[in-house]
Design a protein around this motif. Structure first.
Motif, mmCIF file in Angstrom:
data_model
loop_
_atom_site.group_PDB
_atom_site.id
_atom_site.type_symbol
_atom_site.label_atom_id
_atom_site.label_comp_id
_atom_site.label_asym_id
_atom_site.label_seq_id
_atom_site.Cartn_x
_atom_site.Cartn_y
_atom_site.Cartn_z
ATOM 1 N N PHE A 156 0.663 -1.115 -0.035
ATOM 2 C CA PHE A 156 -0.080 -0.308 0.287
ATOM 3 C C PHE A 156 0.585 1.155 0.028
ATOM 4 N N THR A 157 0.651 1.582 -1.033
ATOM 5 C CA THR A 157 1.566 3.728 -1.080
ATOM 6 C C THR A 157 0.309 4.490 -1.045
ATOM 7 N N PRO A 158 0.490 5.416 0.718
ATOM 8 C CA PRO A 158 -0.834 6.488 0.067
ATOM 9 C C PRO A 158 0.126 8.191 -0.560
ATOM 10 N N LEU A 159 -1.316 8.367 -0.825
ATOM 11 C CA LEU A 159 -0.978 9.358 -1.426
ATOM 12 C C LEU A 159 -1.618 10.625 -0.720
ATOM 13 N N PRO A 160 -1.072 11.638 -0.319
ATOM 14 C CA PRO A 160 -2.316 12.752 -0.598
ATOM 15 C C PRO A 160 -2.779 13.483 -0.930
ATOM 16 N N LEU A 161 -3.982 13.915 -0.886
ATOM 17 C CA LEU A 161 -4.897 14.273 -1.829
ATOM 18 C C LEU A 161 -5.419 15.236 -1.342
ATOM 19 N N ILE A 181 -6.426 11.123 1.845
ATOM 20 C CA ILE A 181 -5.402 9.805 1.109
ATOM 21 C C ILE A 181 -6.284 9.471 0.118
ATOM 22 N N GLY A 182 -5.670 8.978 -1.009
ATOM 23 C CA GLY A 182 -5.366 8.346 -2.089
ATOM 24 C C GLY A 182 -4.242 6.776 -1.614
ATOM 25 N N LEU A 183 -5.056 5.953 -2.343
ATOM 26 C CA LEU A 183 -4.118 4.860 -2.313
ATOM 27 C C LEU A 183 -3.679 3.551 -3.685
ATOM 28 N N ILE A 184 -1.948 3.024 -3.298
ATOM 29 C CA ILE A 184 -1.561 2.438 -4.613
ATOM 30 C C ILE A 184 -2.061 1.061 -3.943
ATOM 31 N N VAL A 185 -2.646 0.119 -4.604
ATOM 32 C CA VAL A 185 -1.843 -1.164 -3.923
ATOM 33 C C VAL A 185 -1.673 -2.003 -5.198
ATOM 34 N N GLU A 186 -0.575 -2.639 -4.635
ATOM 35 C CA GLU A 186 0.330 -3.256 -5.522
ATOM 36 C C GLU A 186 -0.277 -4.934 -5.106
ATOM 37 N N TYR A 196 -7.386 4.253 -5.937
ATOM 38 C CA TYR A 196 -8.215 4.134 -4.978
ATOM 39 C C TYR A 196 -8.071 5.743 -4.437
ATOM 40 N N ALA A 197 -9.126 6.137 -4.442
ATOM 41 C CA ALA A 197 -9.391 7.538 -4.397
ATOM 42 C C ALA A 197 -10.791 7.904 -4.444
ATOM 43 N N PRO A 198 -11.859 7.365 -3.410
ATOM 44 C CA PRO A 198 -12.845 8.537 -2.945
ATOM 45 C C PRO A 198 -13.178 9.592 -3.270
ATOM 46 N N GLY A 199 -12.394 10.217 -2.190
ATOM 47 C CA GLY A 199 -12.973 11.599 -1.954
ATOM 48 C C GLY A 199 -11.621 12.067 -2.899
ATOM 49 N N MET A 200 -11.433 12.984 -4.749
ATOM 50 C CA MET A 200 -10.525 13.463 -4.722
ATOM 51 C C MET A 200 -10.965 14.904 -5.328
ATOM 52 N N GLY A 201 -10.137 16.034 -4.811
ATOM 53 C CA GLY A 201 -10.705 17.286 -4.962
ATOM 54 C C GLY A 201 -9.758 18.048 -6.123
ATOM 55 N N LYS A 202 -9.003 17.319 -7.323
ATOM 56 C CA LYS A 202 -8.058 17.995 -8.053
ATOM 57 C C LYS A 202 -6.638 17.201 -8.558
ATOM 58 N N ASP A 204 -3.322 16.983 -10.235
ATOM 59 C CA ASP A 204 -2.686 17.476 -11.274
ATOM 60 C C ASP A 204 -1.307 16.700 -11.839
ATOM 61 N N GLY A 205 -0.354 17.324 -12.573
ATOM 62 C CA GLY A 205 0.632 16.284 -13.011
ATOM 63 C C GLY A 205 0.876 15.181 -12.702
ATOM 64 N N PRO A 206 2.016 15.304 -11.475
ATOM 65 C CA PRO A 206 2.652 14.392 -11.035
ATOM 66 C C PRO A 206 1.063 12.811 -10.618
ATOM 67 N N LEU A 207 0.020 14.134 -10.028
ATOM 68 C CA LEU A 207 -0.403 12.370 -8.997
ATOM 69 C C LEU A 207 -1.533 11.616 -11.002
ATOM 70 N N LEU A 208 -1.717 12.929 -12.188
ATOM 71 C CA LEU A 208 -1.989 11.792 -13.164
ATOM 72 C C LEU A 208 -1.274 11.413 -13.714
ATOM 73 N N GLU A 209 -0.045 11.236 -13.668
ATOM 74 C CA GLU A 209 1.206 10.318 -14.176
ATOM 75 C C GLU A 209 1.188 8.507 -13.227
ATOM 76 N N ILE A 210 0.903 8.902 -11.884
ATOM 77 C CA ILE A 210 0.408 8.124 -11.165
ATOM 78 C C ILE A 210 -0.551 6.948 -11.224
ATOM 79 N N MET A 211 -1.086 7.463 -11.523
ATOM 80 C CA MET A 211 -3.022 6.672 -12.051
ATOM 81 C C MET A 211 -3.007 5.936 -13.339
ATOM 82 N N ALA A 212 -2.158 6.512 -14.203
ATOM 83 C CA ALA A 212 -1.336 6.489 -15.545
ATOM 84 C C ALA A 212 -0.531 5.162 -15.567
ATOM 85 N N ALA A 213 -0.041 4.233 -14.218
ATOM 86 C CA ALA A 213 1.003 4.171 -13.994
ATOM 87 C C ALA A 213 -0.178 2.838 -12.986
#
Length: 303
Positions: A156-161, A181-186, A196-202, A204-213
């Motif tokens: 689990f990798t937590p990401l501040p959102l 937070i959002g979570l990357i679960v591998e 996984y991010a049930p609450g997300m207000g914005k 940005d570029g770095p977050l989009l790259e994470i989502m793309a992976a």
């Protein structure tokens, strides 16, 4: 990795108990083709036996009753819940902990900010100490991967959102990293990745790259339009003010997801006012055309 959608609605569920908006009234009188939904929560497992619960909604008892692996029956008192991760300290994501008191102690992972809220403004950690020691806090360090003994093959990798603290929080209008937070679960065996991010207000570029992976995106589907609750006469705040990115409009979730052509895309945490709940609506048809799914209670995903 096994992902089970226990609840797919925003706070209040669908239909909301006190609401007579077009969606809720239409569901009750049978004129709306839609599925009832409980408040947002998912469970994740690496073996289908031991599960990590992500958020504990007020509907947790019904959700566990509806998913047989959560009561494996291996002992006189038993549960499939091996650990609990809290994405934030919102009422609709934490109140279910009170209903889990008979199973204490529980291992709970959350950030400093969430733990502070749940030890002061809504002191669940303090209250539940009276039940077999209550909740055992495991600190989530932002951007630092962690594993959980109950599911050792998951990382689990937590990401501040960017989102908002709950209305009861002392820093409701003073956002801090770790409020949400959002979570990357591998899955360390298959390589499958869930974002996984049930609450997300914005986004940005770095977050989009994470989502793309990631292989599957399970993301905020609260509002169709930012001013949806105002236009429907059931609220005064916009989606952005509540920390949620609407699907429609410039910079909205649909536009974000359009930039990610190779992922499975699923919306969760859907508000009772959102027209995508109506399976015959043009908004739902637009999602289908763009290959964006709408989560429902009981939905299963395997990665």
């Amino acid at each position: 990795m096994f992902v089970q959608i226990l609840g797919s609605a925003a706070g209040g569920g669908f239909p909301q108990w006190n609401c007579n908006c077009a969606n809720c009234a239409g569901f009750r009188n049978g004129s709306l083709r839609a599925q009832a939904r409980t408040q947002s929560s998912i469970a994740i497992s690496d073996d289908g036996v031991n599960w990590v619960l992500c958020n504990a909604s007020p509907d947790i008892r019904a959700q566990l009753q509806g998913f047989a692996p959560m009561q494996p029956g291996r002992a006189l008192r038993d549960t499939g819940i091996g650990a609990i991760i809290l994405m934030d300290s919102q009422i609709d994501h934490t109140t279910g902990l009170l209903s889990l008191r008979e199973g204490c102690p529980h291992q709970v992972w959350c950030t400093d900010m969430v733990h502070e809220d749940l030890s002061t403004g809504f002191p669940l950690f303090n209250m539940l100490t009276h039940w077999n020691g209550g909740l055992s806090w495991n600190r989530i360090e932002l951007d630092q991967p962690f594993t959980i003994p109950a599911c050792p093959n998951l990382r689990f990798t937590p990401l501040p959102l960017r989102s908002a603290a709950p209305p009861y929080s002392p820093h409701r209008f003073d956002p801090h990293p770790g409020d949400n937070i959002g979570l990357i679960v591998e899955d360390l065996r298959t390589g499958g990745k869930l974002f996984y991010a049930p609450g997300m207000g914005k986004v940005d570029g770095p977050l989009l790259e994470i989502m793309a992976a990631s292989d599957c995106l399970l993301v905020d589907g609260t509002m169709w339009d930012d001013d949806e609750m105002q236009r429907r006469g059931v609220g005064t705040r916009t989606g952005r003010e509540m920390g949620h990115l609407a699907q429609n409009g410039a910079g909205g979730m649909i536009e974000v997801l359009e930039q990610l052509p190779n992922q499975r895309k699923v919306l969760i945490h859907i508000n009772n006012t959102n027209p995508i709940l109506d399976e015959d609506s043009p908004e739902r048809a637009e999602l289908v055309r763009r290959k964006i799914e709408v989560a429902y209670d009981g939905m299963s995903i395997e990665l």
